[in-house]
Design a protein around this motif. Structure first.
Motif, PDB file in Angstrom:
ATOM      1  N   UNK A  54      -4.984 -40.887 -13.211  1.00 58.61           N
ATOM      2  CA  UNK A  54      -4.669 -40.970 -14.627  1.00 58.61           C
ATOM      3  C   UNK A  54      -3.414 -41.739 -14.952  1.00 58.61           C
ATOM      4  N   UNK A  55      -2.627 -42.096 -13.947  1.00 57.98           N
ATOM      5  CA  UNK A  55      -1.430 -42.897 -14.227  1.00 57.98           C
ATOM      6  C   UNK A  55      -1.830 -44.294 -14.711  1.00 57.98           C
ATOM      7  N   UNK A  56      -0.930 -44.906 -15.459  1.00 56.02           N
ATOM      8  CA  UNK A  56      -1.238 -46.138 -16.176  1.00 56.02           C
ATOM      9  C   UNK A  56      -0.425 -47.288 -15.587  1.00 56.02           C
ATOM     10  N   UNK A  57      -1.103 -48.332 -15.155  1.00 56.31           N
ATOM     11  CA  UNK A  57      -0.457 -49.521 -14.622  1.00 56.31           C
ATOM     12  C   UNK A  57      -0.472 -50.635 -15.665  1.00 56.31           C
ATOM     13  N   UNK A  58       0.684 -51.230 -15.902  1.00 56.90           N
ATOM     14  CA  UNK A  58       0.838 -52.318 -16.849  1.00 56.90           C
ATOM     15  C   UNK A  58       1.349 -53.541 -16.085  1.00 56.90           C
ATOM     16  N   UNK A  59       0.697 -54.685 -16.273  1.00 57.95           N
ATOM     17  CA  UNK A  59       1.024 -55.883 -15.494  1.00 57.95           C
ATOM     18  C   UNK A  59       1.265 -57.072 -16.419  1.00 57.95           C
ATOM     19  N   UNK A  60       2.217 -57.888 -16.032  1.00 52.46           N
ATOM     20  CA  UNK A  60       2.496 -59.126 -16.752  1.00 52.46           C
ATOM     21  C   UNK A  60       3.573 -59.894 -16.036  1.00 52.46           C
ATOM     22  N   UNK A  61       4.576 -60.339 -16.791  1.00 52.32           N
ATOM     23  CA  UNK A  61       5.673 -61.098 -16.199  1.00 52.32           C
ATOM     24  C   UNK A  61       6.962 -60.767 -16.936  1.00 52.32           C
TER      25      UNK A  61
END
Length: 261
Positions: A54-61
């Motif tokens: 249920x943990x949330x991963x956020x990806x970008x730069x």
């Protein structure tokens, strides 16, 4: 997930909604959470996914030390940064001068795969990074957890995991005036899969026009669907390509495996 612009910078932002579209007040601050990763211009977010727990991963730069790097943040289910990941729930990875993380997927063992591109002085190169569950680089993948398509102008926009653990990345290969759909398949250790296309890579053009593959999925039979855009003259069109499992064009789809609309 995305970002929130302040007077001076952008910050990573996440909002969680209830099933009826109202803000979920049990998440973050009245349904919203923000995080600051970079130390200058700020953060850009383009992809998010949920882990099995249920943990949330956020990806970008993020802009770190005067250059852009891959960036990941992990939030707990209540919207706080997960201190068991990276440094205070955040991590950045430097691959070149101008790096962009564009897509994320989580393996069944919990390892995290991020695809995008690494910018050099002369071009961008498709790049993939794999992290352990705690946000450290996975040294069993590529070189120190990183792989790039060296000496080729290319960018990755979407990553997908096959049932056998192989990693598919779609994007574009380009020259000064034209670009083509590009799909690359890696083995689980980060080496190119020579059973796919030519040396693990496939490019598909639309008649010397500019095109780029932005999204990807697979069918139950393993065929691969890649979607994006193509510029024909001055007109933008949707473009979809279907590939067989070995990377060859599926001639039962559209015209020679391609459709534009």
């Amino acid at each position: 997930a995305g970002y929130s612009g302040t007077a001076n910078r952008n910050e990573l932002a996440v909002v969680r909604y209830n099933a009826d579209g109202t803000l979920d007040n049990t998440f973050g601050n009245t349904g919203k959470a923000t995080a600051d990763i970079g130390n200058n211009t700020g953060d850009n977010v383009v992809s998010a996914t949920l882990q099995a727990d249920g943990k949330i991963l956020i990806v970008g730069s993020s802009y770190v030390n005067n250059e852009w790097d891959f960036a990941i943040a992990r939030f707990t289910t209540n919207g706080t940064l997960d201190n068991s990941f990276g440094t205070g729930g955040k991590t950045t990875t430097d691959l070149g001068i101008h790096d962009r993380g564009n897509s994320v997927a989580v393996q069944t063992d919990g390892k995290i795969v991020v695809a995008g591109y690494s910018g050099t002085a002369n071009r961008n190169e498709l790049a993939v990074v794999r992290y352990n569950t705690d946000g450290t680089l996975d040294n069993t993948f590529g070189t120190g957890g990183k792989v790039t398509i060296a000496n080729e102008s290319s960018e990755g926009y979407s990553v997908m995991l096959q049932a056998d653990g192989k990693i598919l990345v779609s994007g574009r290969a380009y020259s000064d005036s034209t670009s083509s759909f590009m799909v690359v398949r890696y083995n689980t250790n980060g080496s190119l899969d020579n059973t796919f296309g030519t040396g693990g890579k496939v490019t598909t053009d639309f008649g010397n026009n500019r095109s780029e593959a932005m999204a990807m999925t697979s069918q139950a039979d393993g065929k691969i669907i890649v979607a994006g855009t193509v510029i024909i003259g001055s007109t933008y069109a949707y473009a979809v390509v279907r590939y067989n499992t070995n990377g060859s064009l599926d001639n039962t789809f559209g015209t020679g495996g391609k459709v534009t609309t």
